[in-house]
Design a protein around this motif. Sequence first.
Motif, PDB file in Angstrom:
ATOM      1  N   LEU A 202       6.872  21.340  11.536  1.00 57.51           N
ATOM      2  CA  LEU A 202       8.057  22.189  11.535  1.00 57.51           C
ATOM      3  C   LEU A 202       7.731  23.662  11.304  1.00 57.51           C
ATOM      4  CD1 LEU A 202      10.458  19.842   9.533  1.00 57.51           C
ATOM      5  CD2 LEU A 202      10.598  20.397  11.973  1.00 57.51           C
ATOM      6  N   GLY A 203       6.417  23.976  11.287  1.00 56.17           N
ATOM      7  CA  GLY A 203       6.007  25.371  11.165  1.00 56.17           C
ATOM      8  C   GLY A 203       6.026  25.916   9.763  1.00 56.17           C
ATOM      9  N   GLN A 204       5.756  25.064   8.755  1.00 58.70           N
ATOM     10  CA  GLN A 204       5.743  25.485   7.352  1.00 58.70           C
ATOM     11  C   GLN A 204       4.390  25.143   6.725  1.00 58.70           C
ATOM     12  OE1 GLN A 204       9.151  22.908   6.511  1.00 58.70           O
ATOM     13  NE2 GLN A 204      10.403  24.714   6.106  1.00 58.70           N
ATOM     14  N   PRO A 205       3.320  25.846   7.108  1.00 53.88           N
ATOM     15  CA  PRO A 205       1.974  25.458   6.665  1.00 53.88           C
ATOM     16  C   PRO A 205       1.761  25.544   5.162  1.00 53.88           C
ATOM     17  CG  PRO A 205       1.920  27.566   7.825  1.00 53.88           C
ATOM     18  CD  PRO A 205       3.278  26.988   8.046  1.00 53.88           C
ATOM     19  N   ALA A 206       2.368  26.533   4.492  1.00 54.97           N
ATOM     20  CA  ALA A 206       2.161  26.658   3.043  1.00 54.97           C
ATOM     21  C   ALA A 206       2.752  25.462   2.308  1.00 54.97           C
ATOM     22  CB  ALA A 206       2.774  27.963   2.538  1.00 54.97           C
ATOM     23  N   THR A 207       3.969  25.101   2.659  1.00 57.31           N
ATOM     24  CA  THR A 207       4.599  23.923   2.050  1.00 57.31           C
ATOM     25  C   THR A 207       3.820  22.661   2.392  1.00 57.31           C
ATOM     26  OG1 THR A 207       6.753  24.997   2.306  1.00 57.31           O
ATOM     27  CG2 THR A 207       6.762  22.641   1.864  1.00 57.31           C
ATOM     28  N   ALA A 208       3.338  22.606   3.625  1.00 57.95           N
ATOM     29  CA  ALA A 208       2.554  21.453   4.059  1.00 57.95           C
ATOM     30  C   ALA A 208       1.276  21.312   3.248  1.00 57.95           C
ATOM     31  CB  ALA A 208       2.215  21.589   5.542  1.00 57.95           C
ATOM     32  N   ALA A 209       0.589  22.423   3.005  1.00 59.23           N
ATOM     33  CA  ALA A 209      -0.683  22.381   2.269  1.00 59.23           C
ATOM     34  C   ALA A 209      -0.477  21.817   0.866  1.00 59.23           C
ATOM     35  CB  ALA A 209      -1.285  23.778   2.201  1.00 59.23           C
TER      36      ALA A 209
ATOM     37  N   TRP B 143       0.816  -1.217   0.000  1.00 59.47           N
ATOM     38  CA  TRP B 143       0.000   0.000   0.000  1.00 59.47           C
ATOM     39  C   TRP B 143       0.848   1.265   0.000  1.00 59.47           C
ATOM     40  CZ3 TRP B 143       1.217   3.144   4.016  1.00 59.47           C
ATOM     41  CH2 TRP B 143       1.853   2.555   5.103  1.00 59.47           C
ATOM     42  N   MET B 144       2.117   1.155   0.389  1.00 56.62           N
ATOM     43  CA  MET B 144       2.988   2.334   0.470  1.00 56.62           C
ATOM     44  C   MET B 144       3.129   2.962  -0.906  1.00 56.62           C
ATOM     45  SD  MET B 144       4.758   4.235   2.447  1.00 56.62           S
ATOM     46  CE  MET B 144       5.943   5.567   2.232  1.00 56.62           C
ATOM     47  N   SER B 145       2.817   4.245  -1.010  1.00 51.99           N
ATOM     48  CA  SER B 145       2.722   4.884  -2.318  1.00 51.99           C
ATOM     49  C   SER B 145       3.189   6.340  -2.242  1.00 51.99           C
ATOM     50  CB  SER B 145       1.266   4.856  -2.797  1.00 51.99           C
ATOM     51  OG  SER B 145       0.470   5.736  -1.999  1.00 51.99           O
ATOM     52  N   PRO B 146       3.366   6.979  -3.401  1.00 52.25           N
ATOM     53  CA  PRO B 146       3.698   8.402  -3.385  1.00 52.25           C
ATOM     54  C   PRO B 146       2.660   9.253  -2.651  1.00 52.25           C
ATOM     55  CG  PRO B 146       4.152   7.487  -5.553  1.00 52.25           C
ATOM     56  CD  PRO B 146       3.445   6.411  -4.769  1.00 52.25           C
ATOM     57  N   ALA B 147       1.398   8.799  -2.639  1.00 55.15           N
ATOM     58  CA  ALA B 147       0.363   9.543  -1.913  1.00 55.15           C
ATOM     59  C   ALA B 147       0.688   9.609  -0.434  1.00 55.15           C
ATOM     60  CB  ALA B 147      -1.000   8.883  -2.129  1.00 55.15           C
ATOM     61  N   ASP B 148       1.094   8.468   0.135  1.00 57.59           N
ATOM     62  CA  ASP B 148       1.446   8.433   1.551  1.00 57.59           C
ATOM     63  C   ASP B 148       2.676   9.289   1.828  1.00 57.59           C
ATOM     64  OD1 ASP B 148      -0.383   6.115   2.647  1.00 57.59           O
ATOM     65  OD2 ASP B 148       0.450   5.418   0.753  1.00 57.59           O
ATOM     66  N   LEU B 149       3.652   9.190   0.952  1.00 63.61           N
ATOM     67  CA  LEU B 149       4.883   9.958   1.132  1.00 63.61           C
ATOM     68  C   LEU B 149       4.605  11.457   1.094  1.00 63.61           C
ATOM     69  CD1 LEU B 149       7.899  10.171   1.449  1.00 63.61           C
ATOM     70  CD2 LEU B 149       8.156   9.685  -0.985  1.00 63.61           C
ATOM     71  N   GLU B 150       3.796  11.890   0.140  1.00 63.29           N
ATOM     72  CA  GLU B 150       3.482  13.315   0.006  1.00 63.29           C
ATOM     73  C   GLU B 150       2.726  13.836   1.227  1.00 63.29           C
ATOM     74  OE1 GLU B 150       3.977  15.771  -2.092  1.00 63.29           O
ATOM     75  OE2 GLU B 150       4.963  14.814  -3.778  1.00 63.29           O
ATOM     76  N   ALA B 151       1.681  13.120   1.625  1.00 64.26           N
ATOM     77  CA  ALA B 151       0.852  13.614   2.730  1.00 64.26           C
ATOM     78  C   ALA B 151       1.609  13.582   4.050  1.00 64.26           C
ATOM     79  CB  ALA B 151      -0.429  12.794   2.828  1.00 64.26           C
ATOM     80  N   ASP B 152       2.381  12.523   4.280  1.00 60.24           N
ATOM     81  CA  ASP B 152       3.157  12.476   5.513  1.00 60.24           C
ATOM     82  C   ASP B 152       4.254  13.538   5.511  1.00 60.24           C
ATOM     83  OD1 ASP B 152       2.043  10.549   7.268  1.00 60.24           O
ATOM     84  OD2 ASP B 152       2.727   8.948   5.956  1.00 60.24           O
ATOM     85  N   ALA B 153       4.826  13.807   4.336  1.00 60.30           N
ATOM     86  CA  ALA B 153       5.791  14.910   4.249  1.00 60.30           C
ATOM     87  C   ALA B 153       5.106  16.231   4.599  1.00 60.30           C
ATOM     88  CB  ALA B 153       6.392  14.973   2.850  1.00 60.30           C
ATOM     89  N   GLY B 154       3.865  16.379   4.153  1.00 60.55           N
ATOM     90  CA  GLY B 154       3.113  17.584   4.500  1.00 60.55           C
ATOM     91  C   GLY B 154       2.895  17.721   5.987  1.00 60.55           C
ATOM     92  N   ARG B 155       2.577  16.594   6.641  1.00 54.95           N
ATOM     93  CA  ARG B 155       2.413  16.640   8.104  1.00 54.95           C
ATOM     94  C   ARG B 155       3.718  17.040   8.781  1.00 54.95           C
ATOM     95  NH1 ARG B 155      -1.345  17.406  11.989  1.00 54.95           N
ATOM     96  NH2 ARG B 155       0.290  18.550  13.066  1.00 54.95           N
ATOM     97  N   CYS B 156       4.837  16.557   8.229  1.00 56.48           N
ATOM     98  CA  CYS B 156       6.147  16.931   8.776  1.00 56.48           C
ATOM     99  C   CYS B 156       6.379  18.433   8.637  1.00 56.48           C
ATOM    100  CB  CYS B 156       7.258  16.170   8.051  1.00 56.48           C
ATOM    101  SG  CYS B 156       7.314  14.405   8.391  1.00 56.48           S
ATOM    102  N   HIS B 157       6.081  18.967   7.454  1.00 54.57           N
ATOM    103  CA  HIS B 157       6.265  20.405   7.236  1.00 54.57           C
ATOM    104  C   HIS B 157       5.390  21.219   8.186  1.00 54.57           C
ATOM    105  CE1 HIS B 157       8.838  19.706   3.866  1.00 54.57           C
ATOM    106  NE2 HIS B 157       7.901  19.193   3.099  1.00 54.57           N
ATOM    107  N   LEU B 158       4.193  20.731   8.432  1.00 58.04           N
ATOM    108  CA  LEU B 158       3.302  21.431   9.358  1.00 58.04           C
ATOM    109  C   LEU B 158       3.884  21.419  10.776  1.00 58.04           C
ATOM    110  CD1 LEU B 158       0.616  22.843   9.919  1.00 58.04           C
ATOM    111  CD2 LEU B 158      -0.431  20.593  10.206  1.00 58.04           C
TER     112      LEU B 158
END
Length: 437
Positions: free
Chosen positions: A344-351, A327-342
């Motif tokens: 770390l205080g980077q909401p625009a990059t996270a969105a 099930w591990m996919s680019p979708a999971d990588l992108e969204a989890d990366a977004g959570r990481c950015h959030l």
Amino acid sequence: MRLITHPLAAVRDEHNWSMDDLSARMKRAARARGRRSGADRNRIWKWEARGVEPSADSQYLIADVLGIPHAEVDRLGWPWWLPVHAQPRPFTTTDSHAVLQETYVPHDRRAFLIYSGTALVALAEHWTHSTPAQARSLDTALDGGRLDEDLLNWLEQRTGELRAMSAHHQKVAAPLIEAHRSAVHELLDNARYEQPNELRLHSMAAQLGQSAGWNEFDNGHHALAQARWHTAVHAAYLAGDRDLGAGILADLAYQATWRAFPGEAVDILALARSRTQSPAARALLHVRTARALAVLGDRTGTHRALTSATRELDHAQPETTPAWVAWMSPADLEADAGRCHLDLGQPATAATAIDNGLGLLQPERDRTRAVFTVYRADTALADHDIPQAAAHARVALDTARATKAARCLDLSTALLGRLQQHRHHPAVRELVEYAGA
């Protein structure tokens, strides 16, 4: 057998204390501090039977009785500081077989026992340095009938089907997985089989245990999730499947981050990753490492882990990727990366990243969509876009209600709580009315 349903009751049971005994000890501890305690049998009963949380003062008195530092009470919170944590077994053939045989003991303390973060790190370290398990010989198998090859093939097929079903129809799949898991353990205990078939049975036990753990985790039963995953990682050890074992350790690490123990999660994942071969599995471990490091505020470490996850996922091939991590996919990588950015205080990059992940996510992955949509609402909230946050929160709530998974519902409820600070905004008022309808 008396059913013990609360860790405080387990503490009393271990010390052979009645509720009155504990009350008396709390009163003595209070007098030693020049104070008074209102704890009595009725109040202790409410703590155990009704789930009422004791006041901080009462918790400190219980801690005094048990010799627990008050700092641990504050750090871990109720009831996790109570000293009834289990100790995972080490990885030896004897211990791992014992773990599997204990799986279906009737209701016991595993309904609430939680392995500490330190114990889980020790478990991962022992797993990393463990030697391959020694299979039992056919002569020492128990006196059941010889395992039929057709039955074994059927069990393996059903295992894969149930794991796939669990992703989309958890409520239906969960009891079927438990029944199937019970059948596999029964065969391990009583059938006669040769070594290759023993490995296949242990592999099924590990996969089913991993799925059962996620079912418990999604429904907020964290202790039972840990118990299932603990059994599963021992089954994977007996199956000789290092990648699957690492994946189950990664599940325990993800839960540790979820429960606000990211430091322990990083340690577990580093140990698990050291013995992992599948690129997809390594990608998963790097992503979960990034999530934990982001919570810790380690910007450099987070980006390094995300880069490693991307590289590993690019190398993954569907035909060689184990089913448990398919099930591990680019979708999971992108969204989890977004959570990481959030984090770390980077909401625009996270969105941007979370939007990309939601766009790539398979339609049937409703639970994952509910979680990712909560993340997206949080990015809008961090960016002070209240209408957008409310809109995403509504989608997250609808999706969570459709899944009926406690984890998703709890996330959505917590999000509504964070939006309450903007309760005078029309979009939030409308959302609150909708949620209560």
